[in-house]
Enzyme design. Structure first.
Site, PDB file in Angstrom:
ATOM      1  N   GLU A 110      48.656  76.112  -0.091  1.00 24.53           N
ATOM      2  CA  GLU A 110      48.071  77.309   0.491  1.00 24.53           C
ATOM      3  C   GLU A 110      49.031  78.467   0.215  1.00 24.53           C
ATOM      4  O   GLU A 110      50.212  78.392   0.568  1.00 24.53           O
ATOM      5  CB  GLU A 110      47.883  77.148   1.998  1.00 24.53           C
ATOM      6  CG  GLU A 110      47.338  78.418   2.660  1.00 24.53           C
ATOM      7  CD  GLU A 110      47.633  78.496   4.147  1.00 24.53           C
ATOM      8  OE1 GLU A 110      46.766  78.995   4.885  1.00 24.53           O
ATOM      9  OE2 GLU A 110      48.725  78.085   4.582  1.00 24.53           O
ATOM     10  N   ASP A 121      50.876  73.616   3.629  1.00 23.84           N
ATOM     11  CA  ASP A 121      50.642  74.796   4.448  1.00 23.84           C
ATOM     12  C   ASP A 121      51.730  75.845   4.228  1.00 23.84           C
ATOM     13  O   ASP A 121      52.926  75.526   4.212  1.00 23.84           O
ATOM     14  CB  ASP A 121      50.622  74.378   5.922  1.00 23.84           C
ATOM     15  CG  ASP A 121      50.351  75.523   6.863  1.00 23.84           C
ATOM     16  OD1 ASP A 121      49.196  75.977   6.916  1.00 23.84           O
ATOM     17  OD2 ASP A 121      51.294  75.972   7.539  1.00 23.84           O
TER      18      ASP A 121
END
Length: 538
Positions: free
Chosen positions: A275, A211
């Site tokens: 990401e 993330d």
């Protein structure tokens, strides 16, 4: 008509993750096994049969770690713990075991850029300036006038700095105030994070989705970000006005990535996917996946917030990922837990059914991994959550300018004709979509023409055709609403993929082919509205 070659064939044997179809599960909204209104790990385990029946290769589970839930799990208070609302570590082990029995790999989120302000590391760090973890988070003295050390802005609105009276300093939070940034410049912090990775790899995890990885390191000199040039893009937050070159995207991030990737590869064929968002996403995705010592893949926001799906958008996205030496492997998502449902962004209700079939065929035909977000296989729409029922902190803070993430996080409809749609609780944490009962899993399972069964068929086709799974891609036609490309692999037959993105028929001049799957009727060389097909060439 125009042509644009984008790739050359590759004959390298493919690891399990190359060309994989990955199913994202948002635990709070998948299935509730204990009736408390929140989905949980046992609920996921109970419903894994649905995922396996789709034919996907892996599941990606969004955060289930110990958390105060200020950002619904992305504010982590124990990186190696399971929050009680989701179950226990034994429940997680049982989930992994069941997934592996069904032939599913298991990926989980890892959040290395920040923690919760309730994490013991932060409690110790803020207690003084000379404790053992004093430098585990990003602390800075105020300017002489008492203002923050830089002009950096938070993703969620307002300054990215929070004053802490205990230390008499500011700490950095690129997201919520309750999400202080870790200082990954500190070797001890890096080692602690690698220990987290080792913990989950030791429990049988097959991959990580990383993330906000480009937020993992900051500029130690705390230089101000420059303004972005004027733009027609909507700007609802101060964050949108800056070129974020100093609070993220530090040049030392790739060195940390190499340490992390090395640890993952020491555990076998473990998949790593970052990401990467922001203004410099294309450069950073290439950088983070460069060569054989960094990450396997990355996915950005090409499609997630696009207002319209066009052939040009697809070609631009593909151009970032040429099949060239030292370049990584792409992953694509049209929807996720942060982005509005594509079916609600890209078409109108009267065209939704045909468009959804075309969209699914496109996603599963692109070169790269395909990520399906839970309910996408059902054609779920974005739910309009009224302000008084919002729980998303970003939506509440920026109302009404930011589209609520809650609208894409509503519970899965497993069955029609029952009050809770068989989710497991009569009053779930978010309301069901009013039109979602008609899209329930049980209804679609029994309908051979449903989007659910279409998705199953396409995933089976992708597995049967090496050219679709991991072959090269070459765009042949980009004209108006028409997109045509070829997929080729040394192991399989060459394929032709054609798509009409529009609501009017289009005519195409195509080489001889034999159709394998089509969303609708094709009249000679004319494709009707939202008609698409995959065919063998020759």
């Amino acid at each position: 008509m125009s042509t644009s070659p984008l790739a050359m064939p590759t004959a390298d044997p493919a690891p399990w993750w190359k060309g994989a179809v990955i199913y994202q599960i948002y635990p709070r909204s998948f299935a509730d096994a204990n009736g408390d209104g929140v989905g949980d790990l046992p609920g996921i385990t109970q419903r894994l049969g649905h995922v396996a029946d789709l034919g996907v290769d892996a599941i990606w589970i969004s955060p289930f770690f110990t958390s105060p839930m200020r950002d619904f799990g992305y504010d982590i208070a124990d990186f190696c713990g399971v929050d009680p609302v989701f179950g226990t570590i034994e429940d997680f082990d049982a989930l992994v075991a069941r997934a592996h029995e069904l032939g599913l790999k298991v990926m989980i989120d890892q959040v290395y850029s920040h923690a919760s302000d309730q994490h013991p590391w932060f409690a110790e760090s803020r207690s003084s300036r000379n404790n053992p973890k004093a430098d585990w988070f990003v602390w800075a003295d105020p300017k002489p006038d008492g203002s923050p050390p830089s002009n950096w802005q938070s993703v969620f609105g307002g300054p990215a700095w929070q004053w802490d009276a205990r230390r008499g300093q500011y700490y950095l939070h690129n997201f919520l105030v309750e999400q202080p940034d870790l200082n990954l410049h500190n070797p001890a912090v890096q080692e602690a994070i690698l220990d987290v990775a080792r913990f989950w790899l030791g429990r049988g995890v097959d991959g990580f989705r990383l993330d906000a990885l480009n937020f993992a390191m900051h500029d130690p000199e705390f230089r101000d970000n420059p303004p972005l040039p004027p733009s027609n893009r909507a700007r609802s937050r101060p964050f949108d006005f800056q070129d974020k070159i100093h609070n993220q995207s530090h040049p030392n991030i790739p060195a940390f990535i190499e340490r992390l990737a090395g640890e993952m590869r020491s555990h076998g064929s473990v998949f790593s996917m970052a990401e990467v968002g922001g203004d410099h996403w294309a450069r950073e995705m290439a950088l983070y996946t460069e060569g054989d010592r960094r990450l396997d893949s990355a996915y950005g926001f090409n499609f997630l917030y696009a207002e319209k799906l066009t052939p040009g958008l697809v070609v631009d996205a593909l151009s970032v990922w040429p099949d060239a030496p030292d370049r990584g492997w792409p992953s694509w998502a049209f929807e996720n837990h942060d982005a509005p449902r594509a079916i609600s962004r890209w078409t109108t209700p009267e065209h939704a059914a045909d468009f959804a079939r075309m969209k699914m065929l496109l996603l599963l035909s692109l070169r790269g991994n395909a990520i399906l977000y839970q309910g996408e296989e059902l054609g779920l729409t974005q739910v309009d959550i009224p302000f008084e029922k919002l729980v998303d902190p970003e939506a509440i803070a920026n109302w009404p300018m930011t589209l609520s993430r809650d609208g894409v996080r509503t519970p899965m409809p497993w069955a029609a004709g029952v009050p809770d749609r068989a989710f497991g609780s009569a009053e779930p944490w978010l309301p069901h979509g009013p039109d979602h009962e008609a899209l329930a899993v049980d209804l679609q399972t029994g309908d051979p023409r449903s989007l659910l069964n279409w998705t199953r068929r396409l995933i089976a086709l992708r597995h049967a055709e090496p050219s679709l799974a991991h072959g090269s891609i070459e765009v042949r036609v980009v004209e108006g609403d028409l997109l045509v490309f070829e997929r080729r692999s040394d192991e399989g037959a060459p394929l032709l993929c054609a798509f009409n993105f529009g609501t009017e028929p289009v005519t195409a001049t195509l080489p001889p082919h034999r159709i394998l799957a089509s969303t609708g009727e094709i009249d000679g060389v004319t494709l009707g509205a939202h008609v698409a097909f995959v065919a063998r060439l020759g």
